[in-house]
Design a protein around this motif. Structure first.
Motif, mmCIF file in Angstrom:
data_model
loop_
_atom_site.group_PDB
_atom_site.id
_atom_site.type_symbol
_atom_site.label_atom_id
_atom_site.label_comp_id
_atom_site.label_asym_id
_atom_site.label_seq_id
_atom_site.Cartn_x
_atom_site.Cartn_y
_atom_site.Cartn_z
ATOM 1 N N THR A 57 22.804 60.251 81.801
ATOM 2 C CA THR A 57 21.533 60.309 81.165
ATOM 3 C C THR A 57 21.693 60.094 79.807
ATOM 4 O OG1 THR A 57 21.481 62.647 81.335
ATOM 5 C CG2 THR A 57 20.297 61.617 83.127
ATOM 6 N N GLU A 58 20.720 59.538 79.210
ATOM 7 C CA GLU A 58 20.721 59.241 77.626
ATOM 8 C C GLU A 58 19.350 59.875 77.041
ATOM 9 O OE1 GLU A 58 20.323 55.356 74.998
ATOM 10 O OE2 GLU A 58 22.276 55.567 76.502
ATOM 11 N N TYR A 59 19.375 60.586 75.843
ATOM 12 C CA TYR A 59 18.571 61.170 75.263
ATOM 13 C C TYR A 59 18.299 60.753 73.718
ATOM 14 C CZ TYR A 59 19.584 64.195 79.302
ATOM 15 O OH TYR A 59 19.965 64.824 80.614
ATOM 16 N N GLY A 60 17.219 60.317 73.448
ATOM 17 C CA GLY A 60 17.275 59.761 72.002
ATOM 18 C C GLY A 60 16.129 60.017 71.109
ATOM 19 N N HIS A 61 16.098 60.034 69.767
ATOM 20 C CA HIS A 61 15.240 60.100 68.784
ATOM 21 C C HIS A 61 15.096 61.849 68.531
ATOM 22 C CE1 HIS A 61 14.514 56.277 69.091
ATOM 23 N NE2 HIS A 61 13.725 56.145 70.153
ATOM 24 N N LEU A 62 16.228 62.602 68.665
ATOM 25 C CA LEU A 62 15.981 63.912 68.453
ATOM 26 C C LEU A 62 15.799 64.255 67.166
ATOM 27 C CD1 LEU A 62 19.221 65.115 70.700
ATOM 28 C CD2 LEU A 62 16.729 65.063 71.203
ATOM 29 N N ALA A 63 15.111 65.203 66.556
ATOM 30 C CA ALA A 63 14.908 65.534 65.298
ATOM 31 C C ALA A 63 15.946 65.811 64.486
ATOM 32 C CB ALA A 63 13.842 66.764 65.201
ATOM 33 N N ALA A 64 16.983 66.402 64.851
ATOM 34 C CA ALA A 64 18.181 66.699 64.048
ATOM 35 C C ALA A 64 19.436 66.493 65.055
ATOM 36 C CB ALA A 64 17.972 68.295 63.678
ATOM 37 N N GLU A 73 16.861 57.639 79.285
ATOM 38 C CA GLU A 73 17.353 56.638 80.357
ATOM 39 C C GLU A 73 18.098 57.438 81.568
ATOM 40 O OE1 GLU A 73 19.454 53.835 78.515
ATOM 41 O OE2 GLU A 73 17.850 53.331 76.749
ATOM 42 N N GLN A 74 18.118 56.864 82.663
ATOM 43 C CA GLN A 74 19.189 57.238 83.760
ATOM 44 C C GLN A 74 19.798 55.820 83.828
ATOM 45 O OE1 GLN A 74 17.318 59.342 87.131
ATOM 46 N NE2 GLN A 74 16.508 60.852 85.922
ATOM 47 N N LEU A 75 21.285 56.069 83.952
ATOM 48 C CA LEU A 75 22.195 55.099 84.456
ATOM 49 C C LEU A 75 22.902 55.191 85.308
ATOM 50 C CD1 LEU A 75 22.052 55.622 80.901
ATOM 51 C CD2 LEU A 75 22.457 53.084 80.880
ATOM 52 N N ASN A 76 23.272 54.094 86.225
ATOM 53 C CA ASN A 76 24.453 53.990 87.212
ATOM 54 C C ASN A 76 25.214 53.082 86.675
ATOM 55 O OD1 ASN A 76 25.815 53.794 89.448
ATOM 56 N ND2 ASN A 76 24.298 53.047 90.900
ATOM 57 N N GLY A 79 22.699 52.170 75.506
ATOM 58 C CA GLY A 79 21.902 50.755 75.839
ATOM 59 C C GLY A 79 21.196 50.436 74.591
ATOM 60 N N THR A 80 20.737 51.404 73.632
ATOM 61 C CA THR A 80 20.007 51.162 72.411
ATOM 62 C C THR A 80 20.623 51.498 71.233
ATOM 63 O OG1 THR A 80 18.876 53.148 72.726
ATOM 64 C CG2 THR A 80 17.787 51.178 73.596
ATOM 65 N N ARG A 81 22.071 50.856 71.023
ATOM 66 C CA ARG A 81 22.867 51.189 70.206
ATOM 67 C C ARG A 81 22.242 50.787 68.505
ATOM 68 N NH1 ARG A 81 27.938 51.928 68.002
ATOM 69 N NH2 ARG A 81 28.507 50.736 66.328
ATOM 70 N N GLY A 82 22.197 51.844 67.758
ATOM 71 C CA GLY A 82 21.718 51.632 66.334
ATOM 72 C C GLY A 82 20.127 51.876 66.390
ATOM 73 N N GLY A 83 19.730 52.483 67.582
ATOM 74 C CA GLY A 83 18.152 52.827 67.423
ATOM 75 C C GLY A 83 18.071 54.278 67.747
ATOM 76 N N LEU A 84 18.943 54.874 68.387
ATOM 77 C CA LEU A 84 18.524 56.111 69.180
ATOM 78 C C LEU A 84 18.526 57.097 68.164
ATOM 79 C CD1 LEU A 84 20.993 56.510 72.139
ATOM 80 C CD2 LEU A 84 18.499 56.042 72.107
ATOM 81 N N GLY A 85 18.814 57.092 66.665
ATOM 82 C CA GLY A 85 18.614 58.123 65.892
ATOM 83 C C GLY A 85 19.770 59.231 66.459
ATOM 84 N N TYR A 86 19.252 60.704 66.095
ATOM 85 C CA TYR A 86 20.248 61.564 66.911
ATOM 86 C C TYR A 86 19.919 61.773 68.568
ATOM 87 C CZ TYR A 86 21.145 63.697 62.264
ATOM 88 O OH TYR A 86 21.500 64.174 60.889
ATOM 89 N N GLY A 87 20.976 61.683 69.003
ATOM 90 C CA GLY A 87 20.799 61.504 70.371
ATOM 91 C C GLY A 87 22.077 62.064 71.128
ATOM 92 N N VAL A 88 21.943 62.029 72.505
ATOM 93 C CA VAL A 88 22.929 62.466 73.508
ATOM 94 C C VAL A 88 23.105 61.543 74.751
ATOM 95 C CG1 VAL A 88 23.412 64.630 74.913
ATOM 96 C CG2 VAL A 88 22.565 64.950 72.862
#
Length: 222
Positions: free
Chosen positions: A132-139, A172-175, A113-122
């Motif tokens: 579920t989406e997880y973003g801005h991880l350190a590495a 984020e949580q997505l359906n 949903g935030t393509r290009g801005g998550l940095g490292y993510g899952v």
């Protein structure tokens, strides 16, 4: 009826028939082109806060954030470097940098949903249309695209990669059954629920901060 009149009559009838066929074709084509009804989502997984058991976190948002997006900050102590855990079991559909796959290919359109801005993510597929989406991880994440993960399994640590300069976890949580195209984009986001309790983050400019204690306590896979 004269021959000329019969000829005009035949042409008129043929024109009417042709018009009816054309209208019928357009109606059928239009119906076929419309998206079909959305699927029904499976039961919402028993999502937990994406942090180790007992940790206390503040859930917040800001004007301009998409509705339902959550920024997590540790309620006490440093936020940077804290462990990020899977909210529930599932399959990793993307793990990498700013919505690109490990081999450098871009992720499928709408996969983030935030393509290009998550940095490292899952992004994790939990089945039944739930993600579920997880973003801005350190590495780089500690999991790979296609890997099966258990609830509570480590994904990485909190950082500030991507479109932010402040250490926090974007979540984020997505359906994706809400969108016939299954894009897992902004239209599929829903209010996050943790341990059966709604998050309270429902609008980017009207949701007050929330404080929650993680119940992500069972050993991974238990």
């Amino acid at each position: 009826m004269s021959p000329d009149a019969r000829s005009v009559y035949r042409w008129a009838v043929l024109a009417i028939i042709a018009g009816c066929i054309a209208v019928s074709y357009l109606v059928i084509t239009h119906r076929a082109a419309r998206p079909g009804p959305t699927a029904t989502a499976g039961p919402r997984p028993a999502f937990q806060l994406p942090f180790p058991c007992g940790e206390v976190w503040t859930l917040t948002t800001y004007p301009g954030h998409d509705d339902f997006d959550i920024d997590f900050f540790a309620a006490s102590g440093a936020t940077a470097g804290r462990s990020v855990l899977a909210s529930a079991a599932g399959t990793v559909t993307w793990a990498g940098w700013s919505a690109t796959l490990e081999d450098g290919r871009p992720a499928a359109p709408g996969a983030s949903g935030t393509r290009g801005g998550l940095g490292y993510g899952v992004i994790i597929d939990h089945g039944g249309g739930w993600f579920t989406e997880y973003g801005h991880l350190a590495a780089a994440p500690g999991v790979r695209t296609g890997e099966t993960v258990k609830g509570g399994q480590g994904l990485g640590v909190v950082g500030h990669t991507g479109s932010t300069t402040i250490d926090h976890l974007h979540y984020e949580q997505l359906n994706d059954t809400l969108d016939p195209k299954r894009t897992r984009g902004n239209g599929d986001k829903v209010e996050a629920v943790f341990d059966g309790v709604p998050s309270g983050i429902t609008s980017d400019d009207r949701s007050p901060d929330q404080t929650r204690t993680s119940r992500n306590c069972a050993p991974p896979g238990a």
